[in-house]
Design an enzyme around this catalytic site. Structure first.
Site, PDB file in Angstrom:
ATOM      1  N   CYS A  41       0.782  -1.346   0.080  1.00  5.25           N
ATOM      2  CA  CYS A  41      -0.059  -0.085   0.202  1.00  5.25           C
ATOM      3  C   CYS A  41       0.857   1.132  -0.027  1.00  5.25           C
ATOM      4  O   CYS A  41       1.838   1.128   0.393  1.00  5.25           O
ATOM      5  CB  CYS A  41      -0.785  -0.060   1.295  1.00  5.25           C
ATOM      6  SG  CYS A  41      -1.764   1.587   1.604  1.00  5.25           S
ATOM      7  N   CYS A  98      -7.416  -3.208   3.966  1.00  2.42           N
ATOM      8  CA  CYS A  98      -7.016  -1.461   3.956  1.00  2.42           C
ATOM      9  C   CYS A  98      -7.888  -0.848   2.967  1.00  2.42           C
ATOM     10  O   CYS A  98      -8.764  -0.394   3.117  1.00  2.42           O
ATOM     11  CB  CYS A  98      -5.706  -1.238   3.805  1.00  2.42           C
ATOM     12  SG  CYS A  98      -5.314   0.539   3.828  1.00  2.42           S
TER      13      CYS A  98
END
Length: 381
Positions: free
Chosen positions: A47, A180
């Site tokens: 990420c 996420c």
């Protein structure tokens, strides 16, 4: 399991100092202590927040990055063993490790309208366990986590309130994105923005979070979903996930907020900013209609010295601006139902995964992310 109560030796991608390339090292992981869980990581995606951590970017009030560190916060794992007092998970359970806690008993967990939790908030930001120590070490040096997670390691120890048990039907090689990007985007449309059927929506930034937001708008039944990005390569995937149209704001002859205001009789019903840039946050806010238009900010700004300027007339006109963390979802309690939607085919993980790699290729994945190539590169152990 045979390893329960023993120190485990495994591989991890270690960042020894700010801005350095990651080094694949052999590390040791201690057994979990009271109210802790040791996980065997199956997959971990990379990420942009991990890139921020490696670069040493600090988010005031949230994280004070410490080195040496094993980052990674978006992954899927199996419980290897648990410490005393752990009741919500057991060895062999499939889980999603979480960068935020949900203890269920603190004053914030008992409040409506927030997913913040007081459990281990300060220690997670410093990359250590509740007792101020680490469970990982390399060459005799303790290693820090990133917000309590270290999914760039084959094993790591995490606090029980930061673990969400999920169905064993979930494909752990893919479902890590439920840690996420997918909950952040989908949750923002459901919990914070509260997108309505037939509404006009616009999403700034078609990275993983922005694409998940588009998917959330489509699931909510929005009639117009505009994807906004300067990269033409994002258009095809954006439309595949739900965009009814794509706009590159640099191709317009005026600011995009003026264009959207004129086109939709004052502006959009809902806008979402997933970039983390104060100028696009301002544009997204100014693009909502008076009288209840809602702008939701999802992107994390990497510059703590810049602020969003809004005109008081827009505030008086009833334009709303909201922020959210993890899409407003309750970390431990709302992830499992979201994974059930993935299993049922209502939410697709495949569109977010550009490629799968071994942990040895992690620095290549970092360079791809810096160059804005791909959506998510998934590391498989």
């Amino acid at each position: 399991m045979a390893t329960a109560g023993k120190v485990i030796t495994c591989r991890a991608a270690v960042c020894w100092a700010k801005g350095e390339s990651l080094s694949i090292e052999e590390i040791t992981v201690d057994p979990p202590k009271e109210n802790e869980v040791r996980l065997r990581v199956v997959s971990s995606s990379f990420c942009h927040s991990d890139l921020h951590a490696i670069q040493g970017i600090k988010v005031p009030g949230l994280v004070d990055v410490q080195f040496p560190m094993v980052a990674g916060h978006e992954g899927a794992a199996v419980v290897e063993s648990v410490g005393l007092g752990v009741t919500s998970v057991a060895a062999g359970d499939s889980v999603i490790p979480l960068f935020g806690a949900q203890c269920g008993v603190c004053v914030l967990c008992k409040m409506d309208g927030t997913n913040f939790c007081l459990h281990s908030r300060g220690t997670r930001g410093l990359g250590v366990m509740m007792d101020g120590t680490s469970r990982m070490s390399c060459k005799g040096t303790p290693l820090k986590t990133f917000l309590g997670c270290s999914t760039f390691s084959e094993y790591f120890v995490i606090d029980e309130p930061c673990v969400a048990k999920i169905s064993k039907k979930a494909d752990l090689k893919k479902v890590g994105v439920a840690g996420c990007c997918i909950p952040t985007g989908v949750g923002a449309t459901r919990v914070v923005g509260k997108v309505k059927r037939g509404s006009v929506c616009a999403v700034w930034g078609l990275g993983a979070v922005g694409l998940a937001t588009i998917m959330g708008c489509k699931l909510a039944g929005a009639s117009t979903i505009i994807g906004i990005d300067v990269s033409a390569s994002k258009e095809a995937l954006g439309k595949k996930l739900g965009c009814t149209e794509f706009i590159n704001p640099t191709k317009l002859d005026r600011p995009i907020q003026e264009y959207l205001q004129e086109r939709f009789g004052g502006g959009c019903d809902f806008t979402f900013e997933s970039i983390g840039n104060v100028m696009t946050m301002k544009a997204a806010y100014e693009s909502v209609r008076p009288g209840g238009g809602v702008c939701t900010v999802l992107g994390v700004s990497s510059d703590p010295d810049k602020f969003v300027e809004v005109h008081p007339h827009d505030i008086l006109a009833g334009k709303e601006i909201k922020g959210c963390y993890f899409g407003g979802l309750r970390f431990r309690f709302d992830v499992s139902p979201l994974v059930d939607e993935i299993i049922a085919g209502k939410i697709c993980c495949d569109n977010f995964i550009t490629d799968t790699l071994s942990i040895d290729k992690i620095n290549w994945a970092i360079e791809q992310m810096k160059a804005a190539q791909g959506i998510r590169y998934v590391l498989l152990f």
